[in-house]
Design a protein around this motif. Sequence first.
Motif, short mmCIF file in Angstrom:
data_model
loop_
_atom_site.label_atom_id
_atom_site.label_comp_id
_atom_site.label_asym_id
_atom_site.label_seq_id
_atom_site.Cartn_x
_atom_site.Cartn_y
_atom_site.Cartn_z
N ILE A 75 4.15 10.26 -8.88
CA ILE A 75 4.01 10.12 -10.32
C ILE A 75 2.82 10.90 -10.84
CG2 ILE A 75 3.63 8.47 -12.21
CD1 ILE A 75 5.13 6.41 -10.58
N HIS A 76 1.69 10.71 -10.19
CA HIS A 76 0.47 11.36 -10.66
C HIS A 76 0.25 12.73 -10.04
CE1 HIS A 76 -0.51 7.55 -12.55
NE2 HIS A 76 -0.36 6.94 -11.38
N SER A 77 1.06 13.05 -9.04
CA SER A 77 0.95 14.35 -8.35
C SER A 77 -0.44 14.57 -7.77
CB SER A 77 1.28 15.51 -9.31
OG SER A 77 2.59 15.39 -9.77
N ASN A 78 -1.20 13.50 -7.72
CA ASN A 78 -2.55 13.61 -7.18
C ASN A 78 -3.03 12.20 -6.86
OD1 ASN A 78 -5.02 14.58 -6.39
ND2 ASN A 78 -5.87 14.59 -8.47
N PRO A 79 -3.34 11.89 -5.62
CA PRO A 79 -3.79 10.54 -5.29
C PRO A 79 -4.99 10.13 -6.13
CG PRO A 79 -3.31 11.77 -3.30
CD PRO A 79 -3.24 12.75 -4.44
N THR A 80 -4.96 8.90 -6.60
CA THR A 80 -6.03 8.44 -7.47
C THR A 80 -7.35 8.28 -6.72
OG1 THR A 80 -5.36 6.17 -7.04
CG2 THR A 80 -4.41 7.25 -8.96
N SER A 81 -7.25 8.03 -5.44
CA SER A 81 -8.47 7.82 -4.68
C SER A 81 -8.66 8.95 -3.70
CB SER A 81 -8.39 6.48 -3.92
OG SER A 81 -9.51 6.30 -3.10
N SER A 109 0.82 -1.21 0.00
CA SER A 109 0.00 0.00 0.00
C SER A 109 0.86 1.26 0.00
CB SER A 109 -0.93 -0.02 1.22
OG SER A 109 -1.73 1.15 1.26
N ALA A 110 1.98 1.24 0.76
CA ALA A 110 2.86 2.41 0.80
C ALA A 110 3.46 2.69 -0.57
CB ALA A 110 3.96 2.20 1.84
N GLU A 111 3.88 1.64 -1.26
CA GLU A 111 4.46 1.84 -2.59
C GLU A 111 3.43 2.40 -3.56
OE1 GLU A 111 5.94 -2.04 -3.40
OE2 GLU A 111 7.87 -1.69 -2.40
N LYS A 112 2.20 1.92 -3.47
CA LYS A 112 1.14 2.46 -4.34
C LYS A 112 0.85 3.92 -4.00
CE LYS A 112 -3.57 1.57 -5.94
NZ LYS A 112 -3.99 2.99 -5.79
N GLU A 113 0.81 4.23 -2.70
CA GLU A 113 0.55 5.62 -2.31
C GLU A 113 1.67 6.55 -2.77
OE1 GLU A 113 -1.91 4.36 1.76
OE2 GLU A 113 0.05 5.31 1.89
N ILE A 114 2.91 6.06 -2.69
CA ILE A 114 4.05 6.87 -3.15
C ILE A 114 3.93 7.13 -4.65
CG2 ILE A 114 6.54 6.88 -3.48
CD1 ILE A 114 6.74 5.33 -0.83
N ASP A 115 3.56 6.10 -5.41
CA ASP A 115 3.37 6.28 -6.85
C ASP A 115 2.27 7.29 -7.13
OD1 ASP A 115 5.35 4.49 -7.39
OD2 ASP A 115 4.00 2.78 -7.72
N ASP A 116 1.17 7.21 -6.38
CA ASP A 116 0.07 8.15 -6.57
C ASP A 116 0.50 9.58 -6.30
OD1 ASP A 116 -1.58 6.08 -7.22
OD2 ASP A 116 -2.53 5.93 -5.26
N ILE A 117 1.35 9.74 -5.29
CA ILE A 117 1.75 11.10 -4.90
C ILE A 117 2.83 11.65 -5.83
CG2 ILE A 117 2.84 12.45 -3.06
CD1 ILE A 117 1.56 10.48 -1.06
#
Length: 665
Positions: A259-265, A249-257
């Motif tokens: 890479i996407h500069s905006n959490p997907t959820s 979950s931490a790795e996904k949250e880091i990617d969201d923050i």
Amino acid sequence: MPRVLNHPVKAACLACRASKTRCDGQQPCKPCSERSRGCFYRPSRRGGPRRSTKNDKEIQRMSVPRSSISSSHASISGTAVDTLEHLHASRPRELVPVQETDPSFRHIIGLLTPFSGEQNLSVDPGLLWDPEDTRQPSEIESPLLRTYASEEDIANAYYIYIHPYLSLLPPPVAPQYEDRPRIFQPPPAEAGTVDRSCLPYWPTTSLGLALSAILSLIPHPQDPEPSGECHVWLRRSYARLFAQAALSSAEKEIDDILIHSNPTSRSTMDHGHIHPDVPFLLHPILALVSLSIYEYCQCGNVSRMRTRANQAVTTAMDLTLHNLDSTAPEASRRAWWSAVSILYHTSVVQISSPIVTAKDPRITTPYPAFGTAINGPESWLLLLRAQEAYLSVSDALGSLGLVNKAPTQYTDLRDQIRQLDSHILSLAIECEFFMGLTPDNNAEGLAAQGMGLIAYLLAHSARLRLHRFRAFKDIPLFAEKHCDLTAINDKAPYPEASPNFESVFPFTEQQSSITCLKSALAVARAFRNLPRPQPYGPAGGSGKPNPPTPETLAHSPSIPASVISVKFSGALPYFKCTAMQACYSLAMLLHRIRAAMTSDRLSVCYPLMNNPEPATEVQDARRLMEELRHGIECLKHSMEMDMGYEGIAAMCRGLNAVYLSIFPS
């Protein structure tokens, strides 16, 4: 048409036997595949081919006693008796002596074979739940798991068990209440199954999952046998489940923050927070810090501990948490400096350099502060200074060729070591403020005292490490490798000092021995003063947890007073290497005094006894030996209270083995 006969399989899996389901004998079997559960086999004690009577005596004679089963998992029980049983079980039954083995031999066995290393997750659940147990369900002491029903309860448990030792989060915004753990008790039919769907609640963020991994290791107060093999396995397995989910979950949250500069959820940002003042972008950083502690305290895996800490720091730097000004919120300050602190701690444990230091010119983020919680020195700053001093000791010992490093010829090394010793002593004196302090009974007050005392422990431990080789030549005492202490079973050669070690080191063996005596006893006293978790609410300003009152139990009917146990404290023991260092010094000094008494040469120990008169030397020696024993027992007791963490339990078993070898009676 001839009838097809379905002969029973030779061995049914444990889950099918427990649930009385027809098993096809495959691996995995069809019923377990359909139910997504673990499929494990163990030969049944019933059924099978009939044995002839004439072979019964021979089979009985050659059968392996039950101790061989338990000894195959001696790494979990870790007792000297289990190891001794393993030695017996490896031979035919008739060769085992009838009389009980000399207890002193068991102590030697325990000294030579304490368990060390990462715990095994693939224990055969047939050794944990026996589907052929004839007892009634109410008579079987099934294992229990500590779980929580909401993010609020997880946050409240964090402030009880984690915050006093490492303040990841800012002060709580809601009043604290008594701990509210839920009971999870897996049914025997699901033996060996570790599944999130079985739990009453699953955290929604990486931080909640990481904290749950730590909290689930604390035995539930109703657990009838928290140190039992089955009970340890259950906590270990679900803690690993939480930890793996937290990392993913931490790795996904880091990617969201990043890479996407905006959490997907967006919904994840708006609910399920552990703390309302902690923004979503801090969750993965704090989760990685928590997982670093988990890897060390539970698994004893320093390499993964360092990996998680490095990832936490680099992620925090990617989010520019290191480059904040004086207006930075307290949550961001604590997220950054807690990551740096644990990074320092990995370097202390692994004897290596951190990837970034607090003196890096890029770092501008102010230190956290406990404010008015305690009117004294800032615990955060003292903790970081103590860790830096410990790293300086490693550098000095490395220059002497004692830390996996070629000796270096420094003309001013003698003065550097003397100045370093003086600096550490001054730091320890500054931390003395927290000894015996009675803080305001709140989360921040307990945290300020706890972290101040940890800084005190690290300062004295750094001084012990600086003088230990000069005082004791690093003679191995523990059988397995614990902390940076040389092990009896270590295949690597013992460290050798540079040829001019005695001329460079500015202290004599006698002076270093006295320093080790003072600092080791100081560590023992500090462990007695450490704040303990208060699961039943405020302690009324005493700094110690109150026992549960009838009113408290009325609000927590699931925790009756008759089953409450304080055997395991639930504290976060990532600093327990300081206890091992102190125990080593106390034990070596005790051996030295005993040898001097035996050889009638107590005069060589006069400096340790504050130069007594010859007429009272025996009395003074015995008094000092009693003080040394009391210090060892104090540290041993503190270690035993944190054996819920298996990495700490491995240290404790090594310490117990040494204790039994010194005090066999």
